[in-house]
Design an enzyme around this catalytic site. Structure first.
Site, PDB file in Angstrom:
ATOM      1  N   LYS A   1       0.715   3.888   9.161  1.00 21.95           N
ATOM      2  CA  LYS A   1       1.237   4.216   7.822  1.00 21.95           C
ATOM      3  C   LYS A   1       0.106   4.483   6.825  1.00 21.95           C
ATOM      4  O   LYS A   1       0.095   5.514   6.143  1.00 21.95           O
ATOM      5  CB  LYS A   1       2.106   3.074   7.298  1.00 21.95           C
ATOM      6  CG  LYS A   1       2.513   3.230   5.826  1.00 21.95           C
ATOM      7  CD  LYS A   1       3.278   2.025   5.316  1.00 21.95           C
ATOM      8  CE  LYS A   1       2.420   0.821   5.038  1.00 21.95           C
ATOM      9  NZ  LYS A   1       1.725   0.887   3.722  1.00 21.95           N
TER      10      LYS A   1
ATOM     11  N   LYS B   1      -6.944   1.189  -3.380  1.00 17.39           N
ATOM     12  CA  LYS B   1      -6.515   0.576  -2.123  1.00 17.39           C
ATOM     13  C   LYS B   1      -6.496   1.606  -1.002  1.00 17.39           C
ATOM     14  O   LYS B   1      -6.830   1.299   0.154  1.00 17.39           O
ATOM     15  CB  LYS B   1      -5.125  -0.040  -2.289  1.00 17.39           C
ATOM     16  CG  LYS B   1      -4.575  -0.690  -1.008  1.00 17.39           C
ATOM     17  CD  LYS B   1      -5.443  -1.860  -0.538  1.00 17.39           C
ATOM     18  CE  LYS B   1      -4.978  -2.429   0.812  1.00 17.39           C
ATOM     19  NZ  LYS B   1      -3.677  -3.087   0.747  1.00 17.39           N
TER      20      LYS B   1
ATOM     21  N   THR C   1       0.861  -1.186   0.000  1.00 17.21           N
ATOM     22  CA  THR C   1       0.000   0.000   0.000  1.00 17.21           C
ATOM     23  C   THR C   1       0.894   1.232   0.000  1.00 17.21           C
ATOM     24  O   THR C   1       1.644   1.463   0.951  1.00 17.21           O
ATOM     25  CB  THR C   1      -0.908   0.013   1.236  1.00 17.21           C
ATOM     26  OG1 THR C   1      -1.716  -1.169   1.243  1.00 17.21           O
ATOM     27  CG2 THR C   1      -1.812   1.239   1.223  1.00 17.21           C
TER      28      THR C   1
END
Length: 297
Positions: A239, A171, A95
Protein backbone atom coordinates in the site's frame (compact mmCIF):
# COMPACT_ATOMS: atom_id res chain seq x y z
CA UNK A 1 -9.53 14.18 28.32
CA UNK A 2 -12.31 12.12 26.74
CA UNK A 3 -10.71 10.27 23.80
CA UNK A 4 -11.77 7.66 21.27
CA UNK A 5 -9.14 5.48 19.57
CA UNK A 6 -10.29 3.73 16.40
CA UNK A 7 -8.18 0.74 15.41
CA UNK A 8 -6.64 -1.28 18.24
CA UNK A 9 -3.93 -2.87 16.14
CA UNK A 10 -0.20 -2.72 16.69
CA UNK A 11 0.02 1.08 16.78
CA UNK A 12 -3.47 1.96 17.96
CA UNK A 13 -3.35 -0.36 20.95
CA UNK A 14 -0.09 1.17 22.12
CA UNK A 15 -1.48 4.68 21.75
CA UNK A 16 -4.71 3.76 23.56
CA UNK A 17 -2.84 2.16 26.45
CA UNK A 18 -0.57 5.16 26.86
CA UNK A 19 -3.54 7.53 26.85
CA UNK A 20 -5.21 5.33 29.48
CA UNK A 21 -2.08 5.23 31.61
CA UNK A 22 -1.83 9.02 31.49
CA UNK A 23 -5.27 9.30 33.07
CA UNK A 24 -7.44 10.02 30.04
CA UNK A 25 -10.92 8.54 29.66
CA UNK A 26 -10.31 6.28 26.66
CA UNK A 27 -12.72 4.20 24.62
CA UNK A 28 -11.22 1.96 21.96
CA UNK A 29 -13.00 0.81 18.83
CA UNK A 30 -12.17 -2.30 16.86
CA UNK A 31 -14.07 -4.97 14.94
CA UNK A 32 -11.95 -7.71 16.49
CA UNK A 33 -13.26 -9.05 19.79
CA UNK A 34 -9.78 -10.12 20.91
CA UNK A 35 -8.50 -6.55 20.57
CA UNK A 36 -11.46 -5.12 22.47
CA UNK A 37 -11.02 -7.74 25.19
CA UNK A 38 -7.32 -6.94 25.53
CA UNK A 39 -8.05 -3.25 25.97
CA UNK A 40 -10.86 -3.73 28.47
CA UNK A 41 -8.61 -6.11 30.44
CA UNK A 42 -6.18 -3.19 30.75
CA UNK A 43 -8.90 -0.99 32.23
CA UNK A 44 -10.25 0.77 29.16
CA UNK A 45 -13.65 0.65 27.50
CA UNK A 46 -14.20 -0.74 24.02
CA UNK A 47 -16.90 -0.80 21.33
CA UNK A 48 -17.17 -2.52 17.97
CA UNK A 49 -18.46 0.41 15.90
CA UNK A 50 -17.40 4.07 15.64
CA UNK A 51 -20.95 5.31 16.18
CA UNK A 52 -21.01 3.45 19.51
CA UNK A 53 -18.26 5.65 20.95
CA UNK A 54 -19.35 7.90 23.84
CA UNK A 55 -20.85 11.29 23.12
CA UNK A 56 -18.95 14.55 23.60
CA UNK A 57 -15.53 13.17 22.77
CA UNK A 58 -12.83 15.82 22.83
CA UNK A 59 -10.52 13.90 20.49
CA UNK A 60 -10.62 10.91 18.17
CA UNK A 61 -7.40 9.19 17.14
CA UNK A 62 -7.68 7.09 13.97
CA UNK A 63 -5.27 4.19 13.42
CA UNK A 64 -6.86 2.33 10.51
CA UNK A 65 -5.12 1.07 7.37
CA UNK A 66 -5.85 3.58 4.62
CA UNK A 67 -7.70 6.69 3.49
CA UNK A 68 -10.92 4.86 2.60
CA UNK A 69 -11.14 3.31 6.05
CA UNK A 70 -10.33 6.62 7.70
CA UNK A 71 -13.16 8.34 5.88
CA UNK A 72 -15.54 5.47 6.59
CA UNK A 73 -14.99 5.45 10.37
CA UNK A 74 -15.39 9.22 10.52
CA UNK A 75 -18.03 10.05 7.90
CA UNK A 76 -19.66 6.77 6.90
CA UNK A 77 -23.06 5.48 7.95
CA UNK A 78 -21.58 4.39 11.27
CA UNK A 79 -19.07 7.21 11.45
CA UNK A 80 -18.08 8.82 14.73
CA UNK A 81 -17.96 12.53 13.87
CA UNK A 82 -21.38 13.11 15.51
CA UNK A 83 -19.87 11.77 18.74
CA UNK A 84 -17.40 14.67 18.95
CA UNK A 85 -18.00 17.68 21.12
CA UNK A 86 -18.00 21.10 19.51
CA UNK A 87 -14.44 22.03 18.59
CA UNK A 88 -13.23 18.42 18.93
CA UNK A 89 -10.11 17.30 17.09
CA UNK A 90 -9.50 14.30 14.84
CA UNK A 91 -5.95 12.95 14.64
CA UNK A 92 -5.57 11.02 11.38
CA UNK A 93 -2.60 8.70 11.87
CA UNK A 94 -2.86 6.34 8.88
CA UNK A 95 -0.40 6.65 6.01
CA UNK A 96 -2.42 8.17 3.17
CA UNK A 97 -1.75 10.16 0.03
CA UNK A 98 -1.35 13.90 0.68
CA UNK A 99 -4.36 14.74 -1.52
CA UNK A 100 -6.48 12.23 0.42
CA UNK A 101 -5.48 13.97 3.65
CA UNK A 102 -6.38 17.37 2.21
CA UNK A 103 -9.78 16.16 0.98
CA UNK A 104 -10.56 14.59 4.35
CA UNK A 105 -9.43 17.73 6.15
CA UNK A 106 -11.89 19.83 4.17
CA UNK A 107 -14.76 17.49 5.07
CA UNK A 108 -13.87 17.44 8.76
CA UNK A 109 -13.55 21.22 8.90
CA UNK A 110 -16.82 21.68 6.99
CA UNK A 111 -18.47 19.55 9.68
CA UNK A 112 -17.23 22.00 12.33
CA UNK A 113 -14.30 20.05 13.74
CA UNK A 114 -10.50 20.27 13.77
CA UNK A 115 -8.07 17.89 12.09
CA UNK A 116 -4.41 17.07 12.49
CA UNK A 117 -2.78 15.30 9.58
CA UNK A 118 -0.62 13.27 11.95
CA UNK A 119 0.95 10.06 10.64
CA UNK A 120 3.34 8.37 13.05
CA UNK A 121 6.54 6.37 13.07
CA UNK A 122 8.18 4.22 15.70
CA UNK A 123 6.76 0.76 15.20
CA UNK A 124 5.22 -1.54 17.76
CA UNK A 125 7.92 -0.82 20.34
CA UNK A 126 7.51 2.95 20.05
CA UNK A 127 3.72 2.69 20.20
CA UNK A 128 3.81 0.63 23.39
CA UNK A 129 6.45 2.84 24.99
CA UNK A 130 4.70 6.08 24.07
CA UNK A 131 7.79 7.20 22.17
CA UNK A 132 6.42 7.52 18.65
CA UNK A 133 7.42 10.31 16.30
CA UNK A 134 4.46 12.29 14.96
CA UNK A 135 4.71 14.16 11.66
CA UNK A 136 1.86 16.62 12.02
CA UNK A 137 0.34 19.51 10.15
CA UNK A 138 -2.78 21.48 10.94
CA UNK A 139 -4.04 24.69 12.47
CA UNK A 140 -2.77 26.13 15.73
CA UNK A 141 -6.20 25.38 17.22
CA UNK A 142 -5.91 21.73 16.20
CA UNK A 143 -2.44 21.42 17.72
CA UNK A 144 -3.63 23.05 20.94
CA UNK A 145 -6.64 20.76 21.28
CA UNK A 146 -4.58 17.65 20.42
CA UNK A 147 -1.67 18.48 22.73
CA UNK A 148 -2.68 16.16 25.61
CA UNK A 149 -3.00 13.27 23.17
CA UNK A 150 0.33 14.02 21.52
CA UNK A 151 2.07 14.19 24.88
CA UNK A 152 0.70 10.78 25.84
CA UNK A 153 1.62 8.86 22.69
CA UNK A 154 4.87 10.43 21.51
CA UNK A 155 8.18 11.95 22.51
CA UNK A 156 8.73 13.91 19.30
CA UNK A 157 6.13 15.94 17.46
CA UNK A 158 7.24 17.62 14.24
CA UNK A 159 5.03 20.66 13.67
CA UNK A 160 5.08 20.92 9.90
CA UNK A 161 2.85 23.93 9.37
CA UNK A 162 -0.82 24.72 9.04
CA UNK A 163 -1.55 22.99 5.73
CA UNK A 164 -3.19 19.58 5.89
CA UNK A 165 -1.26 17.18 3.66
CA UNK A 166 2.25 18.20 4.67
CA UNK A 167 2.35 15.60 7.43
CA UNK A 168 1.33 12.91 4.94
CA UNK A 169 3.93 14.14 2.45
CA UNK A 170 6.72 13.74 5.01
CA UNK A 171 5.42 10.30 6.06
CA UNK A 172 5.32 9.30 2.38
CA UNK A 173 9.04 10.10 2.06
CA UNK A 174 9.72 8.14 5.24
CA UNK A 175 7.87 5.13 3.84
CA UNK A 176 9.83 5.30 0.59
CA UNK A 177 13.04 4.97 2.59
CA UNK A 178 11.65 2.38 5.00
CA UNK A 179 10.37 0.14 2.21
CA UNK A 180 13.57 0.34 0.18
CA UNK A 181 15.70 -0.28 3.29
CA UNK A 182 13.68 -3.38 4.29
CA UNK A 183 13.86 -4.80 0.77
CA UNK A 184 17.58 -4.07 0.55
CA UNK A 185 18.25 -5.65 3.95
CA UNK A 186 16.40 -8.79 2.86
CA UNK A 187 18.26 -8.87 -0.46
CA UNK A 188 21.64 -8.50 1.25
CA UNK A 189 20.93 -11.19 3.82
CA UNK A 190 19.64 -13.52 1.11
CA UNK A 191 22.79 -13.02 -0.95
CA UNK A 192 24.98 -13.68 2.09
CA UNK A 193 23.11 -16.91 2.85
CA UNK A 194 23.37 -18.07 -0.78
CA UNK A 195 27.11 -17.33 -0.77
CA UNK A 196 27.64 -19.38 2.38
CA UNK A 197 27.85 -16.79 5.17
CA UNK A 198 26.50 -17.81 8.55
CA UNK A 199 23.40 -15.60 9.03
CA UNK A 200 23.86 -14.67 12.70
CA UNK A 201 27.50 -13.76 12.18
CA UNK A 202 26.68 -11.81 9.04
CA UNK A 203 24.07 -9.84 10.93
CA UNK A 204 26.49 -8.95 13.73
CA UNK A 205 29.28 -7.90 11.37
CA UNK A 206 27.07 -5.70 9.19
CA UNK A 207 25.42 -4.17 12.28
CA UNK A 208 28.82 -2.78 13.25
CA UNK A 209 29.82 -1.74 9.74
CA UNK A 210 29.05 1.07 7.32
CA UNK A 211 26.43 -0.98 5.50
CA UNK A 212 24.13 -1.14 8.51
CA UNK A 213 20.79 0.66 8.73
CA UNK A 214 18.01 1.02 11.27
CA UNK A 215 15.91 -1.44 9.27
CA UNK A 216 18.77 -3.94 9.05
CA UNK A 217 19.14 -3.91 12.82
CA UNK A 218 15.39 -3.93 13.47
CA UNK A 219 14.11 -6.39 10.84
CA UNK A 220 16.85 -8.95 10.29
CA UNK A 221 16.44 -10.35 13.84
CA UNK A 222 12.86 -11.29 12.88
CA UNK A 223 14.27 -13.40 10.03
CA UNK A 224 16.98 -14.94 12.22
CA UNK A 225 14.32 -15.91 14.76
CA UNK A 226 12.11 -17.34 12.01
CA UNK A 227 9.27 -15.28 13.47
CA UNK A 228 6.98 -13.88 10.80
CA UNK A 229 4.41 -12.51 13.28
CA UNK A 230 3.42 -9.23 11.60
CA UNK A 231 4.60 -6.26 13.63
CA UNK A 232 4.32 -4.49 10.27
CA UNK A 233 3.04 -6.57 7.38
CA UNK A 234 4.21 -6.99 3.80
CA UNK A 235 0.83 -5.63 2.66
CA UNK A 236 1.52 -2.33 4.44
CA UNK A 237 4.37 -1.67 2.03
CA UNK A 238 2.35 -2.85 -0.95
CA UNK A 239 0.00 0.00 0.00
CA UNK A 240 2.51 2.61 1.14
CA UNK A 241 4.95 2.26 -1.73
CA UNK A 242 1.92 2.33 -4.03
CA UNK A 243 1.06 5.74 -2.54
CA UNK A 244 4.66 6.88 -3.10
CA UNK A 245 4.62 5.78 -6.74
CA UNK A 246 1.20 7.28 -7.44
CA UNK A 247 2.39 10.63 -6.09
CA UNK A 248 5.60 10.44 -8.12
CA UNK A 249 3.65 9.63 -11.28
CA UNK A 250 1.44 12.67 -10.70
CA UNK A 251 4.59 14.77 -10.39
CA UNK A 252 6.30 13.13 -13.41
CA UNK A 253 9.07 12.11 -11.03
CA UNK A 254 11.09 8.89 -11.55
CA UNK A 255 11.54 6.56 -8.57
CA UNK A 256 13.36 3.46 -9.86
CA UNK A 257 14.45 2.16 -6.45
CA UNK A 258 11.02 2.58 -4.87
CA UNK A 259 9.45 0.89 -7.89
CA UNK A 260 11.79 -2.10 -7.58
CA UNK A 261 11.05 -2.41 -3.85
CA UNK A 262 7.32 -2.20 -4.53
CA UNK A 263 7.59 -5.06 -7.00
CA UNK A 264 9.37 -7.17 -4.39
CA UNK A 265 6.64 -6.59 -1.81
CA UNK A 266 4.03 -7.35 -4.48
CA UNK A 267 5.87 -10.57 -5.29
CA UNK A 268 5.91 -11.53 -1.61
CA UNK A 269 2.19 -10.85 -1.34
CA UNK A 270 1.51 -12.90 -4.47
CA UNK A 271 3.51 -15.70 -2.85
CA UNK A 272 1.12 -15.73 0.12
CA UNK A 273 3.22 -13.58 2.44
CA UNK A 274 1.06 -10.44 2.46
CA UNK A 275 -0.05 -10.89 6.07
CA UNK A 276 3.41 -11.82 7.34
CA UNK A 277 6.02 -9.54 8.88
CA UNK A 278 7.48 -7.25 6.25
CA UNK A 279 10.99 -8.62 6.79
CA UNK A 280 9.75 -11.82 5.16
CA UNK A 281 9.87 -10.17 1.78
CA UNK A 282 13.06 -12.27 1.91
CA UNK A 283 10.89 -15.24 0.96
CA UNK A 284 10.88 -13.89 -2.58
CA UNK A 285 14.57 -14.80 -2.79
CA UNK A 286 13.90 -18.07 -1.01
CA UNK A 287 11.28 -18.94 -3.63
CA UNK A 288 13.61 -17.97 -6.49
CA UNK A 289 16.82 -19.54 -5.27
CA UNK A 290 15.89 -22.11 -2.63
CA UNK A 291 18.04 -20.57 0.09
CA UNK A 292 17.46 -21.96 3.59
CA UNK A 293 16.03 -19.53 6.12
CA UNK A 294 16.20 -19.91 9.90
CA UNK A 295 13.17 -21.62 11.39
CA UNK A 296 11.30 -20.60 14.50
CA UNK A 297 12.49 -22.50 17.56
Amino acid sequence: MKVGVIGLGTMGMGAALNLLNKGHAVTGCDLRAESRDAFTAAGGAAVDSPDALPADLQAVVVFVVNAAQTEQVLLGEQGCLPRLAKGGVVLCCATVAPESARALGRKIEDAGFLMLDSPVSGGAVGARAGTMTVMASGSEAAFARAQPVLEAISTRVWRLGADIGVGSTVKMVNQLLAGVHIATAAEALALGIRAGAEPETLFKVISESAGSSWMWQNRVPHILAGDDTPLSAVNIFVKDLGIVLDQARALTFPLPLAAAAHQLFLAAAANGQGGKDDAFVIRVWQALTGIPLPEKA
